[in-house]
Design a protein around this motif. Structure first.
Motif, PDB file in Angstrom:
ATOM      1  N   TRP A   1     -47.384  -4.828   5.051  1.00 53.62           N
ATOM      2  CA  TRP A   1     -48.166  -5.751   4.218  1.00 53.62           C
ATOM      3  C   TRP A   1     -47.608  -5.880   2.809  1.00 53.62           C
ATOM      4  CZ3 TRP A   1     -50.386  -9.022   6.929  1.00 53.62           C
ATOM      5  CH2 TRP A   1     -51.078  -8.702   8.089  1.00 53.62           C
ATOM      6  N   ASN A   2     -46.707  -4.993   2.402  1.00 53.05           N
ATOM      7  CA  ASN A   2     -46.088  -5.124   1.080  1.00 53.05           C
ATOM      8  C   ASN A   2     -44.802  -5.948   1.138  1.00 53.05           C
ATOM      9  OD1 ASN A   2     -46.148  -4.536  -1.727  1.00 53.05           O
ATOM     10  ND2 ASN A   2     -44.570  -2.986  -1.452  1.00 53.05           N
ATOM     11  N   CYS A   3     -44.661  -6.715   2.190  1.00 53.59           N
ATOM     12  CA  CYS A   3     -43.448  -7.505   2.381  1.00 53.59           C
ATOM     13  C   CYS A   3     -43.418  -8.718   1.449  1.00 53.59           C
ATOM     14  CB  CYS A   3     -43.378  -8.001   3.827  1.00 53.59           C
ATOM     15  SG  CYS A   3     -44.706  -9.152   4.261  1.00 53.59           S
ATOM     16  N   PRO A   4     -42.242  -9.312   1.222  1.00 51.93           N
ATOM     17  CA  PRO A   4     -42.191 -10.612   0.543  1.00 51.93           C
ATOM     18  C   PRO A   4     -42.952 -11.643   1.373  1.00 51.93           C
ATOM     19  CG  PRO A   4     -40.000  -9.650   0.763  1.00 51.93           C
ATOM     20  CD  PRO A   4     -40.912  -8.827   1.616  1.00 51.93           C
ATOM     21  N   LYS A   5     -43.570 -12.609   0.705  1.00 55.49           N
ATOM     22  CA  LYS A   5     -44.376 -13.617   1.406  1.00 55.49           C
ATOM     23  C   LYS A   5     -43.981 -15.007   0.946  1.00 55.49           C
ATOM     24  CE  LYS A   5     -48.290 -10.410   1.792  1.00 55.49           C
ATOM     25  NZ  LYS A   5     -47.539  -9.259   1.244  1.00 55.49           N
ATOM     26  N   TYR A   6     -44.079 -15.963   1.858  1.00 52.51           N
ATOM     27  CA  TYR A   6     -43.735 -17.355   1.565  1.00 52.51           C
ATOM     28  C   TYR A   6     -44.962 -18.229   1.805  1.00 52.51           C
ATOM     29  CZ  TYR A   6     -38.856 -15.947   1.323  1.00 52.51           C
ATOM     30  OH  TYR A   6     -37.684 -15.344   0.948  1.00 52.51           O
ATOM     31  N   ARG A   7     -45.217 -19.141   0.862  1.00 58.74           N
ATOM     32  CA  ARG A   7     -46.379 -20.020   0.955  1.00 58.74           C
ATOM     33  C   ARG A   7     -46.014 -21.442   0.543  1.00 58.74           C
ATOM     34  NH1 ARG A   7     -47.793 -16.082   3.258  1.00 58.74           N
ATOM     35  NH2 ARG A   7     -49.639 -14.780   2.905  1.00 58.74           N
ATOM     36  N   THR A   8     -46.601 -22.405   1.227  1.00 60.34           N
ATOM     37  CA  THR A   8     -46.544 -23.802   0.807  1.00 60.34           C
ATOM     38  C   THR A   8     -47.982 -24.233   0.522  1.00 60.34           C
ATOM     39  OG1 THR A   8     -46.642 -24.469   3.142  1.00 60.34           O
ATOM     40  CG2 THR A   8     -44.461 -24.327   2.125  1.00 60.34           C
ATOM     41  N   VAL A   9     -48.271 -24.613  -0.725  1.00 59.98           N
ATOM     42  CA  VAL A   9     -49.643 -24.916  -1.131  1.00 59.98           C
ATOM     43  C   VAL A   9     -49.667 -26.137  -2.056  1.00 59.98           C
ATOM     44  CG1 VAL A   9     -50.353 -22.504  -0.969  1.00 59.98           C
ATOM     45  CG2 VAL A   9     -49.554 -23.401  -3.156  1.00 59.98           C
ATOM     46  N   LYS A  10     -50.856 -26.657  -2.268  1.00 55.04           N
ATOM     47  CA  LYS A  10     -51.069 -27.690  -3.271  1.00 55.04           C
ATOM     48  C   LYS A  10     -51.532 -27.038  -4.568  1.00 55.04           C
ATOM     49  CE  LYS A  10     -52.198 -31.302   0.066  1.00 55.04           C
ATOM     50  NZ  LYS A  10     -53.208 -32.293   0.520  1.00 55.04           N
TER      51      LYS A  10
ATOM     52  N   LEU B   1     -31.669   6.481   8.416  1.00 53.49           N
ATOM     53  CA  LEU B   1     -32.158   6.327   9.788  1.00 53.49           C
ATOM     54  C   LEU B   1     -31.583   7.409  10.699  1.00 53.49           C
ATOM     55  CD1 LEU B   1     -31.887   2.443  10.055  1.00 53.49           C
ATOM     56  CD2 LEU B   1     -33.993   3.777   9.923  1.00 53.49           C
ATOM     57  N   GLY B   2     -30.299   7.709  10.538  1.00 49.47           N
ATOM     58  CA  GLY B   2     -29.687   8.743  11.359  1.00 49.47           C
ATOM     59  C   GLY B   2     -30.294  10.116  11.131  1.00 49.47           C
ATOM     60  N   ALA B   3     -30.708  10.376   9.891  1.00 51.73           N
ATOM     61  CA  ALA B   3     -31.264  11.693   9.543  1.00 51.73           C
ATOM     62  C   ALA B   3     -32.744  11.814   9.891  1.00 51.73           C
ATOM     63  CB  ALA B   3     -31.067  11.946   8.047  1.00 51.73           C
TER      64      ALA B   3
ATOM     65  N   ASP C   1     -37.419   2.589   4.256  1.00 48.07           N
ATOM     66  CA  ASP C   1     -38.214   3.743   3.822  1.00 48.07           C
ATOM     67  C   ASP C   1     -39.616   3.684   4.419  1.00 48.07           C
ATOM     68  OD1 ASP C   1     -36.085   4.701   2.323  1.00 48.07           O
ATOM     69  OD2 ASP C   1     -36.772   3.792   0.452  1.00 48.07           O
ATOM     70  N   TRP C   2     -40.224   2.489   4.405  1.00 47.35           N
ATOM     71  CA  TRP C   2     -41.570   2.312   4.966  1.00 47.35           C
ATOM     72  C   TRP C   2     -41.562   2.567   6.472  1.00 47.35           C
ATOM     73  CZ3 TRP C   2     -43.002  -1.314   8.679  1.00 47.35           C
ATOM     74  CH2 TRP C   2     -44.379  -1.413   8.933  1.00 47.35           C
ATOM     75  N   TYR C   3     -40.562   2.035   7.152  1.00 48.08           N
ATOM     76  CA  TYR C   3     -40.440   2.198   8.602  1.00 48.08           C
ATOM     77  C   TYR C   3     -40.330   3.675   8.975  1.00 48.08           C
ATOM     78  CZ  TYR C   3     -37.591   2.614  12.875  1.00 48.08           C
ATOM     79  OH  TYR C   3     -37.074   3.003  14.083  1.00 48.08           O
ATOM     80  N   ILE C   4     -39.501   4.416   8.258  1.00 47.74           N
ATOM     81  CA  ILE C   4     -39.349   5.847   8.539  1.00 47.74           C
ATOM     82  C   ILE C   4     -40.661   6.582   8.294  1.00 47.74           C
ATOM     83  CG2 ILE C   4     -38.224   7.971   7.731  1.00 47.74           C
ATOM     84  CD1 ILE C   4     -35.694   6.272   7.234  1.00 47.74           C
ATOM     85  N   GLU C   5     -41.337   6.219   7.214  1.00 48.88           N
ATOM     86  CA  GLU C   5     -42.627   6.846   6.889  1.00 48.88           C
ATOM     87  C   GLU C   5     -43.641   6.589   8.004  1.00 48.88           C
ATOM     88  OE1 GLU C   5     -46.014   5.541   3.809  1.00 48.88           O
ATOM     89  OE2 GLU C   5     -44.158   6.157   2.837  1.00 48.88           O
ATOM     90  N   GLN C   6     -43.721   5.345   8.494  1.00 49.40           N
ATOM     91  CA  GLN C   6     -44.658   5.016   9.570  1.00 49.40           C
ATOM     92  C   GLN C   6     -44.278   5.720  10.872  1.00 49.40           C
ATOM     93  OE1 GLN C   6     -47.500   3.099   9.315  1.00 49.40           O
ATOM     94  NE2 GLN C   6     -47.046   3.168   7.122  1.00 49.40           N
ATOM     95  N   ALA C   7     -42.983   5.786  11.158  1.00 47.42           N
ATOM     96  CA  ALA C   7     -42.531   6.442  12.381  1.00 47.42           C
ATOM     97  C   ALA C   7     -42.918   7.918  12.391  1.00 47.42           C
ATOM     98  CB  ALA C   7     -41.017   6.290  12.521  1.00 47.42           C
ATOM     99  N   LYS C   8     -42.717   8.579  11.267  1.00 38.20           N
ATOM    100  CA  LYS C   8     -43.062   9.997  11.182  1.00 38.20           C
ATOM    101  C   LYS C   8     -44.571  10.206  11.263  1.00 38.20           C
ATOM    102  CE  LYS C   8     -38.953  11.655   8.746  1.00 38.20           C
ATOM    103  NZ  LYS C   8     -38.414  12.339   7.552  1.00 38.20           N
ATOM    104  N   ALA C   9     -45.327   9.321  10.598  1.00 39.06           N
ATOM    105  CA  ALA C   9     -46.788   9.439  10.619  1.00 39.06           C
ATOM    106  C   ALA C   9     -47.341   9.257  12.035  1.00 39.06           C
ATOM    107  CB  ALA C   9     -47.409   8.411   9.676  1.00 39.06           C
TER     108      ALA C   9
END
Length: 344
Positions: A237-246, A81-83, A39-47
């Motif tokens: 930027w609203n993607c899932p994120k992975y971190r390794t921290v103390k 995507l096709g539409a 959905d985000w990709y289609i929105e960015q493509a159209k914008a």
């Protein structure tokens, strides 16, 4: 019509790759992330005025275990995507194909029946654009003969990083120098976004696991062919994120580490009881929208930490390739042995 012949060359294309629906045992959470990304990709493509969409391979993750919930998300996303575009080119990656050495059995072949989707199952050139499916057999030999400015595919090239730590060993046939006549080569396959000369690995759609820790520069690319512009990357930027921290970093009020949809591995470098650690874990999950926090005792980390540079470790493929190359006998064909290994 969904045939590749006679396509209209694109003016401005929105490109993404390696989304891997069905990852993590057909996880609903991951599949929902995939749909949100589409959905985000289609929105960015159209914008950005993109009339053409391109997907560069690895739509599904596991060719042997796709369940109905994953297929439900797949069909819904492909119909969107096709539409959304005047034309959408869809490449199979190695994860989508049942056999490594041929393309006749694919988990996405039904896409050719979805209006707007064109499955790239043969090499095709029109003017300055070439579309290349996952290469099998001796097809790689055709690459250096192709004359086009732009080339899209799902290539496996040595010297590029497969993830943050491991480089692809040099045991395949196709090399970067075979792209003699191209100015830009865009590829899926390796998940780390990276550019070496003319070759662009676009990177996976969003971080998938701890191999992507601290690297959130994932999303899509826009290529404005009509105005001959350089490729532009847009991060989700609203993607899932992975971190390794103390733990000390996590509790630092100025750190601002926590984000929604985050997966964390936290090393307990502070003296805390089991109950305190569990309280911290539950608090961060409930208040900050974290998806998962794994607590790792300091002692455990110390036991597995060494002064060795793990980027210098040989991969299994490298070890096997080296051992086969060093076989001193006339009874076996080394290339045949390597081909058998690569087909496993």
């Amino acid at each position: 019509n969904n045939e590749i012949k006679g396509v209209i060359l694109f003016k401005k294309a929105a490109v993404f790759t390696d989304i891997h629906l069905g990852l993590k045992g057909n996880s609903k959470v991951h599949n929902d992330d995939c749909e949100e990304f589409v959905d985000w990709y289609i929105e960015q493509a159209k914008a950005n005025g993109c009339e053409t969409g391109i997907f560069c391979g690895d739509w599904h993750h596991n060719r042997n275990s796709l369940n109905l919930t994953t297929m439900d998300a797949t069909i819904r996303s492909m119909e969107k995507l096709g539409a959304a575009f005047e034309q959408f080119f869809f490449f199979d990656g190695n994860h989508d194909l049942y056999y490594k050495d041929k393309r006749d059995v694919s988990s996405t072949i039904f896409g050719k029946h979805i209006p707007g989707i064109t499955i790239v199952d043969e090499m095709y050139t029109e003017e300055d654009v070439t579309l290349v499916p996952w290469l099998v057999g001796e097809e790689w030999k055709k690459i250096e003969k192709v004359k086009s400015k732009y080339m899209f595919g799902h290539f496996e090239l040595p010297s590029f990083y497969m993830n943050a730590l491991v480089k692809m060993p040099d045991h395949g046939d196709l090399k970067p120098q075979h792209f003699k006549h191209q100015e830009y080569v865009f590829s899926g396959h390796f998940h780390k976004r990276q550019v070496q000369g003319k070759i662009h690995y676009i990177g996976n759609s969003f971080p998938h696991n701890y191999a992507d820790a601290w690297d959130d520069e994932r999303g899509m690319m826009i290529l404005d062919r009509e105005n001959d512009k350089e490729p532009e990357y847009i991060n989700w930027w609203n993607c899932p994120k992975y971190r390794t921290v103390k733990l000390s970093q996590l509790l630092d009020p100025d750190s601002d580490i926590i984000k929604p949809k985050m997966y964390l591995r936290v090393t307990l470098d502070l003296p805390v009881s089991y109950e305190e650690a569990q309280f911290i874990k539950e608090n961060y999950i409930s208040q900050h929208g974290c998806r998962e926090i794994t607590l790792i005792p300091q002692k455990q980390e110390e036991e597995i930490t060494t002064d060795l540079d793990i980027t210098q470790f040989e991969t299994v493929d490298e070890i096997v390739s080296k051992e086969i190359a060093e076989i001193d006998t006339n009874n076996f064909n080394k290339k045949t042995l390597m081909d058998i290994y690569n087909d496993l």
